[in-house]
Design a protein around this motif. Structure first.
Motif, PDB file in Angstrom:
ATOM      1  N   SER A  91      -7.872   4.001  -6.145  1.00  0.00           N
ATOM      2  CA  SER A  91      -8.866   5.063  -5.988  1.00  0.00           C
ATOM      3  C   SER A  91      -8.302   6.344  -5.397  1.00  0.00           C
ATOM      4  CB  SER A  91     -10.029   4.571  -5.122  1.00  0.00           C
ATOM      5  OG  SER A  91      -9.560   4.138  -3.863  1.00  0.00           O
ATOM      6  N   TYR A 120       0.812   5.416   0.762  1.00  0.00           N
ATOM      7  CA  TYR A 120       0.087   6.528   1.379  1.00  0.00           C
ATOM      8  C   TYR A 120       0.914   7.793   1.226  1.00  0.00           C
ATOM      9  CZ  TYR A 120      -2.713   2.961   3.830  1.00  0.00           C
ATOM     10  OH  TYR A 120      -3.536   1.904   4.141  1.00  0.00           O
ATOM     11  N   GLN A 171      -0.949  -3.520   8.849  1.00  0.00           N
ATOM     12  CA  GLN A 171      -0.085  -3.038   7.803  1.00  0.00           C
ATOM     13  C   GLN A 171       1.184  -2.509   8.464  1.00  0.00           C
ATOM     14  OE1 GLN A 171      -2.016  -0.296   5.083  1.00  0.00           O
ATOM     15  NE2 GLN A 171      -3.860  -1.562   4.962  1.00  0.00           N
ATOM     16  N   TYR A 181      -3.233   0.352  -3.745  1.00  0.00           N
ATOM     17  CA  TYR A 181      -2.994  -0.956  -3.146  1.00  0.00           C
ATOM     18  C   TYR A 181      -2.643  -1.926  -4.270  1.00  0.00           C
ATOM     19  CZ  TYR A 181      -4.669  -5.612  -1.633  1.00  0.00           C
ATOM     20  OH  TYR A 181      -4.813  -6.956  -1.395  1.00  0.00           O
ATOM     21  N   LEU A 237      -6.571   1.952   4.790  1.00  0.00           N
ATOM     22  CA  LEU A 237      -6.780   2.667   6.037  1.00  0.00           C
ATOM     23  C   LEU A 237      -7.168   4.113   5.762  1.00  0.00           C
ATOM     24  CD1 LEU A 237      -3.655   1.317   7.921  1.00  0.00           C
ATOM     25  CD2 LEU A 237      -6.017   0.860   8.565  1.00  0.00           C
ATOM     26  N   GLY A 241     -12.891  -6.334   6.579  1.00  0.00           N
ATOM     27  CA  GLY A 241     -12.521  -7.012   5.355  1.00  0.00           C
ATOM     28  C   GLY A 241     -11.902  -6.115   4.314  1.00  0.00           C
ATOM     29  N   GLY A 242     -11.803  -4.831   4.613  1.00  0.00           N
ATOM     30  CA  GLY A 242     -11.247  -3.888   3.651  1.00  0.00           C
ATOM     31  C   GLY A 242      -9.739  -3.873   3.672  1.00  0.00           C
ATOM     32  N   LYS A 293      -5.229  -2.316  18.145  1.00  0.00           N
ATOM     33  CA  LYS A 293      -6.310  -2.385  17.174  1.00  0.00           C
ATOM     34  C   LYS A 293      -7.525  -3.040  17.801  1.00  0.00           C
ATOM     35  CE  LYS A 293      -4.635  -6.734  15.144  1.00  0.00           C
ATOM     36  NZ  LYS A 293      -4.130  -7.388  13.904  1.00  0.00           N
ATOM     37  N   TYR A 305      -5.813  -7.303   9.363  1.00  0.00           N
ATOM     38  CA  TYR A 305      -4.386  -7.606   9.464  1.00  0.00           C
ATOM     39  C   TYR A 305      -3.580  -6.320   9.454  1.00  0.00           C
ATOM     40  CZ  TYR A 305      -5.462 -12.491   8.772  1.00  0.00           C
ATOM     41  OH  TYR A 305      -5.954 -13.745   8.925  1.00  0.00           O
ATOM     42  N   THR A 353      -4.583  -9.501   3.113  1.00  0.00           N
ATOM     43  CA  THR A 353      -5.363  -8.277   3.159  1.00  0.00           C
ATOM     44  C   THR A 353      -6.702  -8.528   3.838  1.00  0.00           C
ATOM     45  OG1 THR A 353      -6.064  -6.383   1.848  1.00  0.00           O
ATOM     46  CG2 THR A 353      -6.579  -8.556   0.958  1.00  0.00           C
ATOM     47  N   GLY A 354      -7.299  -7.458   4.319  1.00  0.00           N
ATOM     48  CA  GLY A 354      -8.595  -7.572   4.950  1.00  0.00           C
ATOM     49  C   GLY A 354      -8.493  -8.219   6.322  1.00  0.00           C
ATOM     50  N   GLY A 355      -9.609  -8.333   6.985  1.00  0.00           N
ATOM     51  CA  GLY A 355      -9.635  -9.017   8.267  1.00  0.00           C
ATOM     52  C   GLY A 355      -8.891  -8.318   9.366  1.00  0.00           C
ATOM     53  N   ILE A 389      -4.759  -3.383  -7.395  1.00  0.00           N
ATOM     54  CA  ILE A 389      -6.057  -3.819  -6.888  1.00  0.00           C
ATOM     55  C   ILE A 389      -6.991  -2.624  -6.671  1.00  0.00           C
ATOM     56  CG2 ILE A 389      -7.258  -5.110  -5.104  1.00  0.00           C
ATOM     57  CD1 ILE A 389      -5.250  -6.731  -6.809  1.00  0.00           C
ATOM     58  N   ASP A 390      -6.439  -1.544  -6.137  1.00  0.00           N
ATOM     59  CA  ASP A 390      -7.270  -0.381  -5.810  1.00  0.00           C
ATOM     60  C   ASP A 390      -6.409   0.864  -5.968  1.00  0.00           C
ATOM     61  OD1 ASP A 390      -9.323   0.565  -2.871  1.00  0.00           O
ATOM     62  OD2 ASP A 390      -8.820   1.659  -4.697  1.00  0.00           O
ATOM     63  N   TYR A 417     -12.947  -1.803  11.439  1.00  0.00           N
ATOM     64  CA  TYR A 417     -11.877  -2.115  12.352  1.00  0.00           C
ATOM     65  C   TYR A 417     -11.167  -0.799  12.671  1.00  0.00           C
ATOM     66  CZ  TYR A 417     -12.563  -6.946  10.781  1.00  0.00           C
ATOM     67  OH  TYR A 417     -13.091  -8.175  10.473  1.00  0.00           O
ATOM     68  N   TYR A 427       0.863  -1.185   0.000  1.00  0.00           N
ATOM     69  CA  TYR A 427       0.000   0.000   0.000  1.00  0.00           C
ATOM     70  C   TYR A 427       0.897   1.232   0.000  1.00  0.00           C
ATOM     71  CZ  TYR A 427      -2.651  -3.739   2.295  1.00  0.00           C
ATOM     72  OH  TYR A 427      -3.223  -4.945   2.618  1.00  0.00           O
ATOM     73  N   PHE A 480      -4.581   7.413   1.660  1.00  0.00           N
ATOM     74  CA  PHE A 480      -4.384   6.235   0.830  1.00  0.00           C
ATOM     75  C   PHE A 480      -4.231   6.630  -0.635  1.00  0.00           C
ATOM     76  CE2 PHE A 480      -4.896   1.976  -0.722  1.00  0.00           C
ATOM     77  CZ  PHE A 480      -5.706   2.074  -1.846  1.00  0.00           C
ATOM     78  N   TYR A 494      -2.050   4.324  15.606  1.00  0.00           N
ATOM     79  CA  TYR A 494      -0.645   4.253  15.232  1.00  0.00           C
ATOM     80  C   TYR A 494       0.101   5.411  15.887  1.00  0.00           C
ATOM     81  CZ  TYR A 494      -1.298   0.840  11.417  1.00  0.00           C
ATOM     82  OH  TYR A 494      -1.561  -0.291  10.685  1.00  0.00           O
TER      83      TYR A 494
END
Lengths: 115, 113
Positions: free
Chosen positions: A58, A35, A104, A48, B101, B97-98, B49, A102, A98-100, A55-56, B32, A33, A45, B36
């Protein structure tokens, strides 16, 4: 295990030049990612990527900015024909999945100054 | 889309005093939440988190945060700060799920003797 590595740490470019920022994710991480942190602002952002895929994107400005994450080698954020408004700190982060929620993991950033 | 508000741009506090850094968020979906810390000229380090479960989350360096869904807040607290806690603190959210950030504008914590 080395952390996320970014180089150069500081980059000075004159208006109209190109800037190339490199990011090597943590070992085993396949998600990257980017930023941007403008002065007195939070991080925004930009893009990604996974290996060989965007993937993204935007958050990427429509012109002059591009990013890649090739099969081999670091991820590159490229800014063509830089302008003063591009002066900022650019941070790269990586994650194993990714997601969930996790985490970064962030690199130390590249501080770009456009003169 | 999500947004994060950190109303306090600077918080001065004396060493060994308690501190609370405020964070409010807006989102139409479940999120979520993250805090930081950024030391001068360095990257960001995760403090803690919240994903689910207990609303009180404990992190590194003695920090904790409480998720309040009804007030859409995730304030960061430390009962006794140290000089070394002087840094910029960012609250961030991501949709469940994204992958990206969304950060607040940051709060500069300055700990004084």
């Amino acid at each position: 295990n080395a952390g996320v590595m970014q180089n150069p740490r500081h980059l000075v470019r004159r208006r109209g030049q190109e800037a190339r920022l490199r990011c090597s994710p943590m070992k085993g991480h396949s998600h990257v990612y980017w930023y941007r942190q403008l002065p007195e602002e939070g991080l925004k952002f930009m893009v990604y990527l996974q290996k060989e895929n965007i993937i993204d994107e935007s958050g990427m400005p429509k012109e002059r900015f591009s990013a890649e994450f090739p099969k081999e080698g670091p991820s590159i954020l490229r800014i063509q024909q830089v302008v003063r408004g591009d002066s900022a700190a650019y941070f790269c982060a990586s994650s194993p999945i990714t997601g969930g929620g996790y985490e970064q993991y962030f690199g130390p950033g590249t501080r770009l100054t456009v003169t | 889309a999500q947004s994060v508000t950190q109303l306090d741009s600077q918080v001065p506090v004396f060493e060994e005093a308690p501190v609370e850094l405020r964070c409010n968020y807006s989102s139409s979906v479940s999120v979520y939440l993250f805090w930081y810390v950024q030391y001068p000229n360095q990257g960001l380090q995760l403090l803690l988190k919240y994903l689910s479960g207990s609303t009180l989350v404990k992190g590194i360096n003695g920090f904790e945060a409480e998720f309040n869904k009804s007030q859409t807040s995730f304030h960061l607290r430390k009962p006794s700060v140290h000089i070394s806690d002087t840094a910029e603190y960012f609250c961030a959210v991501t949709p469940g799920g994204g992958n990206k950030l969304t950060f607040g504008t940051g709060t500069q914590l300055k700990v004084e003797l």
